[in-house]
Every structure is written in structure tokens, then in C-alpha cells.
Motif scaffolding. Structure first.
Motif, PDB file in Angstrom:
ATOM      1  N   ASN A  26       0.863  -1.111   0.036  1.00  0.00           N
ATOM      2  CA  ASN A  26       0.011   0.141  -0.044  1.00  0.00           C
ATOM      3  C   ASN A  26       0.987   1.252   0.036  1.00  0.00           C
ATOM      4  N   PRO A  27       0.594   2.316  -0.890  1.00  0.00           N
ATOM      5  CA  PRO A  27       1.254   3.535  -0.672  1.00  0.00           C
ATOM      6  C   PRO A  27       1.251   4.080   0.753  1.00  0.00           C
ATOM      7  N   ILE A  28       2.002   4.777   1.090  1.00  0.00           N
ATOM      8  CA  ILE A  28       2.199   5.501   2.576  1.00  0.00           C
ATOM      9  C   ILE A  28       1.173   6.962   2.512  1.00  0.00           C
ATOM     10  N   PRO A  29       0.745   7.129   3.431  1.00  0.00           N
ATOM     11  CA  PRO A  29      -0.100   8.278   3.370  1.00  0.00           C
ATOM     12  C   PRO A  29       0.771   9.354   3.878  1.00  0.00           C
ATOM     13  N   ILE A  30       0.329  10.427   3.118  1.00  0.00           N
ATOM     14  CA  ILE A  30       1.089  11.854   3.318  1.00  0.00           C
ATOM     15  C   ILE A  30       0.417  12.889   4.112  1.00  0.00           C
ATOM     16  N   ASN A  31       1.023  13.507   5.109  1.00  0.00           N
ATOM     17  CA  ASN A  31       0.470  14.549   5.864  1.00  0.00           C
ATOM     18  C   ASN A  31       1.549  15.903   5.456  1.00  0.00           C
ATOM     19  N   PRO A  32       0.799  16.690   4.586  1.00  0.00           N
ATOM     20  CA  PRO A  32       1.814  17.850   4.128  1.00  0.00           C
ATOM     21  C   PRO A  32       2.311  18.751   5.333  1.00  0.00           C
ATOM     22  N   GLU A  33       3.581  19.025   4.879  1.00  0.00           N
ATOM     23  CA  GLU A  33       4.343  19.635   5.950  1.00  0.00           C
ATOM     24  C   GLU A  33       4.017  21.059   6.078  1.00  0.00           C
ATOM     25  N   GLU A  34       3.654  21.838   4.884  1.00  0.00           N
ATOM     26  CA  GLU A  34       3.569  23.323   5.051  1.00  0.00           C
ATOM     27  C   GLU A  34       2.050  23.683   5.466  1.00  0.00           C
TER      28      GLU A  34
ATOM     29  N   ILE B 451      -2.495  12.638  -8.355  1.00  0.00           N
ATOM     30  CA  ILE B 451      -2.971  11.539  -9.218  1.00  0.00           C
ATOM     31  C   ILE B 451      -2.576  10.414  -8.295  1.00  0.00           C
ATOM     32  N   PRO B 452      -3.295   9.458  -7.942  1.00  0.00           N
ATOM     33  CA  PRO B 452      -3.042   8.104  -7.144  1.00  0.00           C
ATOM     34  C   PRO B 452      -1.992   7.230  -7.782  1.00  0.00           C
ATOM     35  N   ASP B 453      -1.341   6.349  -7.039  1.00  0.00           N
ATOM     36  CA  ASP B 453      -0.711   5.160  -7.435  1.00  0.00           C
ATOM     37  C   ASP B 453      -1.801   4.136  -8.157  1.00  0.00           C
ATOM     38  N   TYR B 454      -1.406   3.746  -9.599  1.00  0.00           N
ATOM     39  CA  TYR B 454      -2.467   2.746 -10.150  1.00  0.00           C
ATOM     40  C   TYR B 454      -1.680   1.953 -11.111  1.00  0.00           C
ATOM     41  N   GLU B 455      -2.522   0.672 -11.361  1.00  0.00           N
ATOM     42  CA  GLU B 455      -2.063  -0.086 -12.444  1.00  0.00           C
ATOM     43  C   GLU B 455      -3.275  -0.109 -13.397  1.00  0.00           C
ATOM     44  N   PHE B 483     -10.802  -3.325 -23.886  1.00  0.00           N
ATOM     45  CA  PHE B 483     -11.014  -3.451 -22.343  1.00  0.00           C
ATOM     46  C   PHE B 483     -10.128  -2.736 -21.756  1.00  0.00           C
ATOM     47  N   ASN B 484     -10.299  -2.073 -20.616  1.00  0.00           N
ATOM     48  CA  ASN B 484      -9.676  -1.349 -19.833  1.00  0.00           C
ATOM     49  C   ASN B 484      -9.874  -1.559 -18.377  1.00  0.00           C
ATOM     50  N   ARG B 485      -8.590  -1.783 -17.592  1.00  0.00           N
ATOM     51  CA  ARG B 485      -9.033  -2.068 -16.129  1.00  0.00           C
ATOM     52  C   ARG B 485      -8.021  -1.122 -15.450  1.00  0.00           C
ATOM     53  N   ILE B 486      -8.485  -0.711 -14.524  1.00  0.00           N
ATOM     54  CA  ILE B 486      -7.805   0.352 -13.823  1.00  0.00           C
ATOM     55  C   ILE B 486      -7.800   0.037 -12.110  1.00  0.00           C
ATOM     56  N   ASP B 487      -6.698  -0.186 -11.620  1.00  0.00           N
ATOM     57  CA  ASP B 487      -6.698  -0.569 -10.279  1.00  0.00           C
ATOM     58  C   ASP B 487      -5.712   0.377  -9.545  1.00  0.00           C
ATOM     59  N   ALA B 488      -6.556   1.262  -8.666  1.00  0.00           N
ATOM     60  CA  ALA B 488      -5.810   2.411  -8.120  1.00  0.00           C
ATOM     61  C   ALA B 488      -5.834   2.112  -6.492  1.00  0.00           C
ATOM     62  N   LYS B 489      -4.983   3.027  -5.893  1.00  0.00           N
ATOM     63  CA  LYS B 489      -4.764   2.985  -4.407  1.00  0.00           C
ATOM     64  C   LYS B 489      -4.892   4.693  -3.965  1.00  0.00           C
ATOM     65  N   LYS B 490      -5.827   4.858  -3.558  1.00  0.00           N
ATOM     66  CA  LYS B 490      -5.947   6.285  -3.382  1.00  0.00           C
ATOM     67  C   LYS B 490      -6.545   6.693  -1.909  1.00  0.00           C
ATOM     68  N   PHE B 491      -5.613   7.806  -1.591  1.00  0.00           N
ATOM     69  CA  PHE B 491      -6.240   8.361  -0.217  1.00  0.00           C
ATOM     70  C   PHE B 491      -7.212   9.402  -0.357  1.00  0.00           C
ATOM     71  N   TYR B 492      -8.255   9.183   0.444  1.00  0.00           N
ATOM     72  CA  TYR B 492      -9.229  10.343   0.688  1.00  0.00           C
ATOM     73  C   TYR B 492      -9.210  10.963   1.887  1.00  0.00           C
ATOM     74  N   LEU B 514      -7.238   5.724   8.547  1.00  0.00           N
ATOM     75  CA  LEU B 514      -6.172   6.529   9.137  1.00  0.00           C
ATOM     76  C   LEU B 514      -7.129   7.831   9.953  1.00  0.00           C
ATOM     77  N   PRO B 515      -6.145   8.556  10.749  1.00  0.00           N
ATOM     78  CA  PRO B 515      -7.052   9.575  11.683  1.00  0.00           C
ATOM     79  C   PRO B 515      -7.865  10.471  10.696  1.00  0.00           C
ATOM     80  N   THR B 516      -7.135  10.877   9.751  1.00  0.00           N
ATOM     81  CA  THR B 516      -7.947  11.981   8.901  1.00  0.00           C
ATOM     82  C   THR B 516      -8.407  11.469   7.375  1.00  0.00           C
ATOM     83  N   GLN B 517      -7.477  10.293   6.837  1.00  0.00           N
ATOM     84  CA  GLN B 517      -7.879  10.072   5.709  1.00  0.00           C
ATOM     85  C   GLN B 517      -8.012   8.359   5.532  1.00  0.00           C
ATOM     86  N   LEU B 518      -8.617   8.067   4.447  1.00  0.00           N
ATOM     87  CA  LEU B 518      -8.820   6.927   4.266  1.00  0.00           C
ATOM     88  C   LEU B 518      -8.275   6.331   3.220  1.00  0.00           C
ATOM     89  N   LEU B 519      -7.553   4.919   2.997  1.00  0.00           N
ATOM     90  CA  LEU B 519      -6.990   4.498   1.961  1.00  0.00           C
ATOM     91  C   LEU B 519      -8.055   3.534   1.030  1.00  0.00           C
TER      92      LEU B 519
END
Lengths: 191, 799
Positions: A26-34, B451-455, B483-492, B514-519
Motif C-alpha cells: 500500500n502507498p504510504i499516507p502523506i501529511n503535508p508539511e507546510e 494522481i494516485p498510484d495505479y496499475e 478492455f481497460n481495467r484500472i486498479d488504484a490505491k488512493k487516499f481520500y 487513518l485519523p483523517t484519511q481513508l485508503l
């Protein structure tokens, strides 16, 4: 046939390649510094340290999201207040002191201006205020004189890389640059 | 078959003197492709200095031959002349295969005068080396504007994205030496990673008629080809050196080609360009410098029956972005719009500071083809691309020198393609494509990923066919599945996730909290069908008409799906939408061409109807600690575009030629009844050329560019509140700049230095009157004027 063999092996390679390189890390989360999340202006009556006015702005996602402002306390007419400024990034633990760690070390590229509307407030930049760009004072250490009773708005603006600055009237004016903070506190009272 | 060829190549060797001169040689000439007999070919016997001709069955007979070597030179109107030798020591019968249809088989044709088109019934324009050389110091996007109906969408002067009939970015497909460019083309400030100097010929195809290349080219296809290999022993090259007054720029480009009669070849090409800050008529455009380096190498063997090529290209561009365009708030944007001058003007410099882009693109390709008798040609290709994009923003503290965007996109593609040309009246082409793509967004930026990490996995299969119904009528058709398949890992951010309502629809894709984000792990599959059909009818030698229908289907790109964050230079939040489905375009077009002795006309009309067209528009506001920001969202709507492109030339006299190019286009959002944003306005170019071949191939031209004001635009203006005073402030982001007229002059002459070397000298003055103007399709039009006068000098040495 030779060609079809080549072709099949080529397809096989592709399948192999794709299956090999799809890692499940999994990618690591980013908490912006600035990031700036919390901005607090604490005005303390120089004659009575119990008399404070606290203006607080909270933006949990920093510039990526909404902010909310609050005003606690009211100014006393005729008094003089010293302003203490706090600019934090609380999305990190422990919180990052953006003012002291980032802005003050680069004071020559930053300038803080203040403005009021409807409020009888004047201000001066203290002699011990930090030196900002072009011979101006940065606007961190300031003293505020309170006039007649009134209600209005107070604004703080932090500008990055201004073209020109002028602090002759205390509040300060600026041209050019880009704004890192523009926070307006409404319904600030002088009693 | 191979043995025949080997047999033919046997050198003139043993002579055996014999008195017996009674042998008979029977020959049969057949077409390589379909085995049909070749009649009326001339057969010249070298040894005897005699001629004979093949009959209706392709046969010929030579009598009274002595023992020894017989060398035949076979020539035919539509064939490449072929020389064969045989050892005669008895009566002999031989079948000789010759390469017929040299005109149709573009691979064999080396005639430079023939426009090698990629399509038959699509609206295609070919730009050749002679035109492209004028743009040696510029960009692909600048050169393509030579084609009527092609404009560009710019971010300043160095980031130029081509726009075909109002469409750009993901709606255009760019092929560089048969490799589909994968260079993060979704972004409006991501210019194509192609060095124009590596191109020998560029085809601009309007619409998605070229199915072999892809099915999602809603706007069009740009095919860039390097110079063709000439199969003979030769070494040639070209060097271009240029200088420009505006930006104090220079450019050097050099090419060297070596080829052998045996088919082996090797090419090397390199370019270097640099400029400092450009200048608008009234001020410097601070931080608009550019540094660019590029080179390509290729080698291989190209023969009629088989061949291979390995190709590598490298491109690095460091591009400064107008300093004044770095803004922090919507108030900054208002100040920029209302001010005549940019807020940051410094003295000229070659320095490139933030904001800037630094992009590196590597392309590796290996291809192989083999031609089979009475069948056709099989092509195989593998390519790899590595696109590294750094975008540096104006930052503070320790992050000052760290890019704000750091994306690495790697793409592997395999192609297999078969051309059945045994029957040249019924050509069939089919192929398959497999692609794997990996995007890595480096967390070292310490900025939330745009833009998130994706394959991404793509698979495509297509077939096209072309039928020559009669001498004057050609019909073509094709169908493609992708046919296109996108497989992403994105933080919101949790707040954004809930605000978008994703917590209701997509709760199952959350893989970490995570505390303020979701993967999240969004995986989307898209099935796309595209098709095209067209007809070309020649009225006579002078005029023809073509008509074409194309269906294309484009899945949403990563920015349309995943965008979520602040776009600094635009002072707005941009939000994608996970719920998007593909957009589907139906385009019909027709062209009429007339080629007379003094007058030529090409008129192209089109109508493009796009269902679920994706575009970005303002939607809401968000009050941040930097003041109020507009929230722009990608939306899906139904759109229609239509237009006319005209190109006309008239030879006033032998020496004087007039040319006009005019483009008219309209685009509407059918759901809201608003015009589409960023549509080119009506524009017309007139050019007068004087040329005198006798006087060192001298030519001089005066060109007038007239660009009208865009009078139909969506009014996306909004008001923001100055919270301090309570005043409402209008943010006029929509009103297009006024019409403008520019005049350019250019002149060139070619001097022969020796038999093999000539020198072409070209001088040009762009924007002669130093006119101040802004272009609606330049995203930096809010901040500064476009370029002022530019005087350029270019020397081209051909050797």
C-alpha cells in the motif's frame, strides 16, 4: 508456424510481466508539511493579563478544506493589547510550529498584514518585531490600541514573496506575492 | 521462396565456354503477393543485349541460349526493376516473383512526392519535413496549427497542447514512430513529449477513423513518423542551427542516416534548445525560460520480405512557468485579471525557478515484420515508455527544493498486426494489443497526491478492411474492442469522502482507515466498442469526396476519476468522480477536394455528438483559511460539436501563390444549453508567397493571422465576498480576450555548396508590429500578454 510461436510467447511474456509487477504494497499516507491548520491570535491587555481576546481559526484539512472561526472575549475600550501569534499544523503529532520553524526563519520572504473594518483599533509593529522583507517588520510582535466601543471584522493576511511591502501605518500593505493565509474574524467587539 | 531469392543473388561467377547454344529458358513472372501473372513486363538479357516481353500469362521464352550465365533485368510499369542471374547448362524453367503494386505498397515506395497517408476515408492532412523544419525551435503543438481546424491549448508559450476540432488531451491519440505516447496526457498543462526534430512527416487525422491505433480518439489522431529508410548504400544528414531574438533562444538539431543496399540501416538524431525569459510587447515574461534536450537512435534491417527495427528516444524538458501565475488565493486571481501587467516583472534571465516543470521521457521500441507470399504482412512490436514528471511549486521551508508533483508512469505495450494484401482490391488488416501501465506518485513530495498510484491493463483487438469497388470508389470499415481495467490505491480525506457521498456508494473499497484519511482501492473495468466506416469517390482526376462515420468510446482518465485537491495556478479545487462511465462519440464527416491547375480547395465539415462528455466546471465554494475558493467538478453531460475547415490555394502567377486557411467551430452542452468552454474562435489565415526557383530557390511570404473574439462561451463568472468589508467581488474568469490580428514575414533561400551539400537560410519575423494580444486558449491569459515580436534566423545544412 514460427510466427505464431513468437506471438504466443510474446503474449505469455505480457501476462507474466503484469502478474509479476503487481505488488500489493500500500502507498504510504502523506501529511503535508507546510499545512496550516490552526491559527490563534491571542490579545492580552498589557495592564491586566486576565483580560484576553482570543481569535481562533480551525482548518482540520488545511488549505484542502473548510475553515471555521471563533472569537472569545471582547476588547476593553481605551486599553492596550499585545498580540501573540500562533500558527500550527496539528495534523502532525506533535504539532508542527509553522510560525517559528518555517515562517520566521524565512522572514525576508513573508509579510503579515492586518486590517479592520468597523472596529476602532490601531496597531504598531514593536521595536523587537522580526525583520521582514525590504526593511519592513514581519508583523509577529505587535501592540494594539483600542478606541471607542464598536463591532466589526478583523483580518490577518500572510503573504509569501511579496513584490513590495509597507508597514508605515502598522497594519501594513503589500503588493504582489501569493497569500498563504487570509482569515477574517467577524463580530469582534470593543466594549 | 527464400531459396529462390538466394539463388538469384548468386554472383556472376563461372564461365564455361560451350559451343552448344540451343538451350531454352522459360520464365514465368508472378506477383509476389497474390501470385497473379505479370503481363507486358520487359525482360532484358544483359549478355545478349536482347529484349523480350511477358505474355498474358506472365510467361516468356528465350531461345538459342549458350551455356553460362544469364542475367535478366525485368522491368514493369508498376514494379520495382529486378535483376536476376541464372546458370544455364540445360533447358530451364523458372518462376520469378516480382514486387508488383509498388504504388500501393507504401513500404516499398521511396518517392518523396507521394503523401503517405495513414487512412483512406478519414480527414487526414500530412505535414512534411519541409514544413516541419520551420518549427525546429518550437513545439509539436505549434507545427500542427499548419492544419486548418487544428489549434492549441497553451499554458504560456512553451507548454503547447494540440487541439483538433476543439478536442485535446485524452481525446487525442499521439503516435510517435508507431508507439502510442503515454505521457500523462490527461493534464491540460502536460504537453506531448515529442521532439519535433525527430519527425519527418506528421499526419493529422481528425476524428477516430484510424482504429488500428486506438478506439478512444474522440478528437483525432496524430501520427508522427521518422524519416523512411532508403534501401541503398548512402549516408546523409541534416543540421539545423537557429537563433531567436525573443527569449534570446538558440536551437541546434542534427540527424545522420546511414543505410545499405542490403537493408541494414542506422540513424541518430539529437536536438538541443534553450531560451531565457520571453518578452511580451510591453514587459518581460519572467520565468518563462526553457531547456530541452532530446535524442533518438535507431537501427535495423529493412527488406521487402522481412525486417526489424530497434528504436530509442530520450527527451528532457525543463520549462519555467510564468512567475506571475503563481497565486495563493482567489483574491490574487482577481487582482491578476484586473491588472494590465503581471505582478512579477524582472530583468531578462536564463534562470528557471519555481513554478517549473521538469519532464523526462524514454521510449524504447523493438519491431519485426515478415511478409508471406500470397498472404500479407505480419508485424510484431514491443515498446516501453518511462515518463517522469516533476512539477516544482513555490514552497517554503525545507520543502523548497522538493517537487510538489513527482509522478513516474511506466508503460509496456505489445502489438501484433496482420495486413492481408494478397488481394489489393480487398485489403484486410487485423491486430491485437496488450498494455500494462504502472503509475507511481512519490510520497517524498509531502503534498497529497493529485494522481494516485495505479496499475492499468488494456487489451484491444481490431479489424479493418478496405475495398476498391471500382476505379473511382473505395469503401473502408473497421471495428475495434478495448478492455481497460484500472486498479488504484488512493487516499481520500474523510471530509471529502463524505462530502462526495462516497461513504454511501463505495464503502466496500476502503482498505485502511487513518485519523483523517481513508485508503481506498478503486478497481474499475471498462468495455469499449468503436467502429468506423467511410467511402471515397473520385468524380474525376481533379476532385473527390469522402464521407466517414466513426464511433469512439473513451473511458474516464485518472484525473476525471480521481482529481481531488487544490490546483494552484488556477486557484480552484478540482474534483473528479468515481461514478463516471465512458463517454461515447458519434462523429460524421465529409470532405470535398478539388485540385485544379491553379486553384486547390479542401473543405471539411464534421458533426460530433458526444454522450456523457466529461468536462470541468465550477460548482460550489469552499471557505478556507486562504479565503474563499471555487470548487470545480468534473461533470458528465451530452455535447455536440460541429464545424467547417477550409484550405484553399490559388496560383496568381507562376511565382505568386495565395493561400487561405479558415476554421469555424461551435460546441454546446446539450443538457445545460450552454456553449462548451475553451472552444477555438473563428480564425482565418491568409498567406501570400512569392517564389523564384531560379534564384536559389528563393521564397518570401507574408502571413496574416486573424483570430476573432470568442462570442459564445459559458459564463462561469462568480462573486466572492471580501469578508472584511462584506463587499462582493466579481471574478471574471470567462470573458474571452478581444480579437487580434498578427502579421508575420518569412523568407528562405537554398544555396548549393557542392553536389551533395546545400545550405538553406531562413529568416522570419513573427508578430511584425509587436502587437499586444491575449489568446482565449492560453491558460495564462489572466496573467500576461502573449509574445511580442520575434526575429529568427535559421541555417539548415543538408549533406
Amino acid at each position: 508456424m514460427k510466427t505464431s510461436k513468437f506471438f504466443i510467447s510474446a503474449l505469455f511474456c505480457l501476462t507474466l510481466m503484469t502478474s509479476c509487477s503487481s505488488d500489493d504494497d500500500n502507498p504510504i499516507p502523506i501529511n503535508p508539511e507546510e499545512l496550516i491548520t490552526d491559527v490563534t491570535l491571542t490579545f492580552t491587555n498589557t495592564a491586566n493579563s486576565a483580560d484576553t481576546v482570543v481569535l481562533y481559526s480551525d482548518a482540520p484539512d488545511g488549505q484542502d478544506g473548510a475553515s471555521s472561526e471563533s472569537v472569545t472575549g471582547s476588547f476593553t475600550s481605551g486599553a492596550t493589547y499585545a498580540l501573540t501569534l500562533e500558527i500550527l499544523n496539528t495534523s502532525e503529532t506533535p504539532a508542527d510550529d509553522v510560525l517559528n520553524d518555517d515562517i520566521i526563519p524565512e522572514a525576508d520572504e513573508h509579510f503579515i498584514t492586518y486590517a479592520v473594518n468597523g472596529l476602532n483599533l490601531t496597531m504598531t509593529r514593536d521595536a523587537n518585531d522580526i525583520d521582514g522583507p525590504n526593511g519592513s517588520k514581519l508583523g509577529v510582535n505587535t501592540t494594539w490600541s483600542v478606541g471607542a466601543a464598536s463591532t466589526g471584522n478583523l483580518q490577518i493576511v500572510l503573504t509569501h514573496e511579496p513584490t513590495s511591502t509597507d508597514d508605515s501605518d502598522g497594519f501594513g500593505t503589500v503588493t504582489g506575492g501569493s497569500e498563504d493565509l487570509i482569515i477574517t474574524f467577524n463580530n469582534v467587539e470593543i466594549q | 521462396m527464400k531459396s529462390i531469392i538466394i539463388g538469384l543473388v548468386i554472383a556472376v561467377s563461372s564461365f564455361s565456354y560451350s559451343q552448344n547454344c540451343t538451350y531454352i529458358f522459360l520464365g514465368e513472372l508472378k506477383d509476389f503477393h497474390d501470385g497473379t501473372p505479370i503481363e507486358s513486363a520487359t525482360i532484358y538479357q544483359k549478355e545478349n543485349d536482347r529484349y523480350s516481353f511477358s505474355d498474358l500469362n506472365g510467361k516468356f521464352k528465350i531461345e538459342n541460349l549458350c551455356a553460362g550465365t544469364l542475367t535478366l533485368v525485368i522491368s514493369h510499369a508498376n514494379c520495382e526493376t529486378k535483376t536476376v542471374s541464372f546458370e544455364i547448362n540445360s533447358d530451364t524453367f523458372k518462376t520469378i516473383l516480382i514486387e508488383h503494386h509498388i504504388e500501393e505498397l507504401k513500404e516499398v515506395s521511396v518517392t518523396a512526392h507521394i503523401d503517405k497517408k495513414e487512412t483512406t476515408t478519414a480527414q487526414e492532412t500530412v505535414l512534411k519535413a519541409n514544413t516541419l523544419k520551420k518549427y525546429s525551435a518550437l513545439n509539436l503543438g505549434d507545427a500542427l496549427k499548419e492544419v486548418s481546424g487544428v489549434s492549441s491549448i497553451n499554458t504560456g508559450n512553451s507548454i503547447v497542447k494540440p487541439m483538433i476540432n476543439g478536442m485535446h488531451s485524452s481525446r487525442l491519440l499521439i503516435l510517435n514512430n508507431n508507439v502510442r505516447l503515454q505521457d500523462q496526457e490527461w493534464g491540460i498543462e502536460h504537453a506531448p513529449n515529442v521532439d519535433i526534430n525527430s519527425a519527418d512527416q506528421i499526419s493529422v487525422i481528425k476524428g477516430s477513423g484510424a482504429l488500428a491505433f486506438g478506439g478512444d480518439a474522440v478528437g483525432g489522431v496524430i501520427v508522427i513518423n521518422p524519416s523512411r529508410i532508403i534501401r541503398r548504400d548512402t549516408l546523409y544528414g541534416r543540421t539545423i542551427i537557429g537563433g531567436q531574438s525573443n527569449g534570446r533562444g538558440y536551437n541546434i538539431s542534427s540527424t545522420l542516416n546511414k543505410s545499405y543496399k542490403s537493408g541494414w540501416f542506422a540513424n541518430i538524431q539529437g536536438s538541443l534548445k534553450q531560451n531565457g525569459d520571453f518578452k511580451a510587447p510591453d514587459y518581460n515574461l519572467t520565468n518563462t525560460g526553457l531547456k530541452s534536450q532530446a535524442f533518438t537512435v535507431s537501427a535495423g534491417k529493412k527488406k521487402f520480405e522481412s525486417g526489424f527495427e530497434v528504436y530509442y528516444s530520450y527527451l528532457n524538458n525543463e520549462i519555467g512557468i510564468l512567475g506571475a501565475s503563481h497565486i495563493g488565493s482567489t483574491f490574487d486571481l482577481v487582482r491578476a485579471i484586473n491588472s494590465d501587467e503581471p505582478n512579477l516583472i524582472r530583468d531578462f534571465s536564463y534562470d528557471i525557478n519555481a513554478p517549473k516543470q521538469d519532464i523526462t521521457h524514454h521510449l524504447v521500441k523493438a519491431s519485426y515484420y515478415k511478409r508471406f507470399q500470397k498472404f500479407g504482412k505480419v508485424n510484431l512490436q514491443y515498446d516501453y515508455q518511462n515518463n517522469q514528471r516533476f512539477e516544482f511549486d513555490v514552497r517554503i521551508g525545507e520543502t523548497r527544493n522538493i517537487p510538489a508533483i513527482d509522478l513516474k508512469l511506466q508503460t509496456h505495450t505489445l502489438l501484433a498486426d496482420v495486413n492481408l494484401d494478397a488481394d489489393l482490391d480487398r485489403k484486410i488488416n487485423f491486430g491485437i494489443m496488450g498494455r500494462f501501465q504502472d503509475n507511481f506518485a512519490n510520497p517524498a513530495t509531502e503534498v497529497r497526491r493529485l494522481i494516485p498510484d495505479y496499475e492499468k491493463y488494456d487489451f484491444g483487438a481490431y479489424t479493418t478492411t478496405e475495398w476498391q469497388i471500382s476505379e473511382d470508389l473505395i469503401v473502408d470499415a473497421g471495428i475495434r474492442y478495448d478492455f481497460n481495467r484500472i486498479d488504484a490505491k488512493k487516499f481520500y480525506l474523510k471530509s471529502r469522502w463524505e462530502e462526495r457521498g462516497y461513504d454511501m456508494d463505495f464503502s466496500d473499497i476502503i482498505i485502511e482507515e487513518l485519523p483523517t484519511q481513508l485508503l481506498t482501492n478503486p478497481i474499475f473495468n471498462y468495455h469499449n466498442i468503436s467502429a468506423s466506416a467511410g467511402v471515397k469517390y473520385n468524380f474525376n482526376d481533379r476532385s473527390y469526396i469522402i464521407a466517414n462515420y466513426a464511433l469512439s468510446s473513451r473511458p474516464p482518465n485518472v484525473s476525471e476519476l480521481f482529481s481531488d485537491g487544490l490546483h494552484h495556478s488556477a486557484a480552484r479545487f478540482e474534483l473528479g468522480d468515481l461514478r463516471f462511465d465512458k463517454e461515447i462519440a458519434n462523429r460524421v464527416s465529409a470532405s470535398y477536394a478539388y485540385n485544379g491547375t491553379t486553384f486547390n480547395l479542401l473543405t471539411e465539415v464534421f458533426y460530433n455528438n458526444i454522450k456523457d462528455y466529461m468536462y470541468l466546471r465550477p460548482f460550489d465554494f469552499i471557505l478556507t483559511n486562504r479565503g474563499p475558493f471555487p470548487l470545480w467538478q468534473y461533470q458528465q453531460t451530452n455535447a455536440q460539436l460541429f464545424g467547417v475547415d477550409v484550405t484553399a490555394t490559388y496560383d496568381v502567377s507562376n511565382a505568386l501563390q495565395w493561400q487561405n486557411k479558415t476554421a469555424f467551430i461551435k460546441g454546446y452542452d446539450l443538457k445545460t444549453d450552454l456553449p462548451l468552454i475553451d472552444m477555438p474562435s473563428f480564425n482565418t489565415t491568409n498567406q501570400i508567397t512569392y517564389s523564384n526557383e531560379a534564384w536559389y530557390n528563393f521564397s518570401a511570404r507574408l502571413k496574416s493571422d486573424l483570430v476573432f473574439e470568442q462570442n459564445e462561451f459559458p459564463d462561469f463568472n462568480f462573486e466572492i465576498e471580501d469578508e472584511l468589508t462584506g463587499d462582493m467581488i466579481l471574478v471574471d474568469i470567462s470573458t474571452p480576450p478581444p480579437a487580434y490580428h498578427l502579421l508575420h514575414f518569412s523568407s528562405e533561400a537554398t544555396f548549393e555548396i557542392n553536389k551533395k551539400t546545400n545550405l538553406n537560410v531562413a529568416i522570419a519575423v513573427n508578430n511584425i508590429f509587436n502587437t499586444s494580444y491575449r489568446n482565449y486558449l492560453n491558460r495564462l491569459r489572466y496573467y500576461a500578454d502573449d509574445l511580442g515580436r520575434n526575429i529568427t534566423l535559421q541555417l539548415q545544412l543538408n549533406y
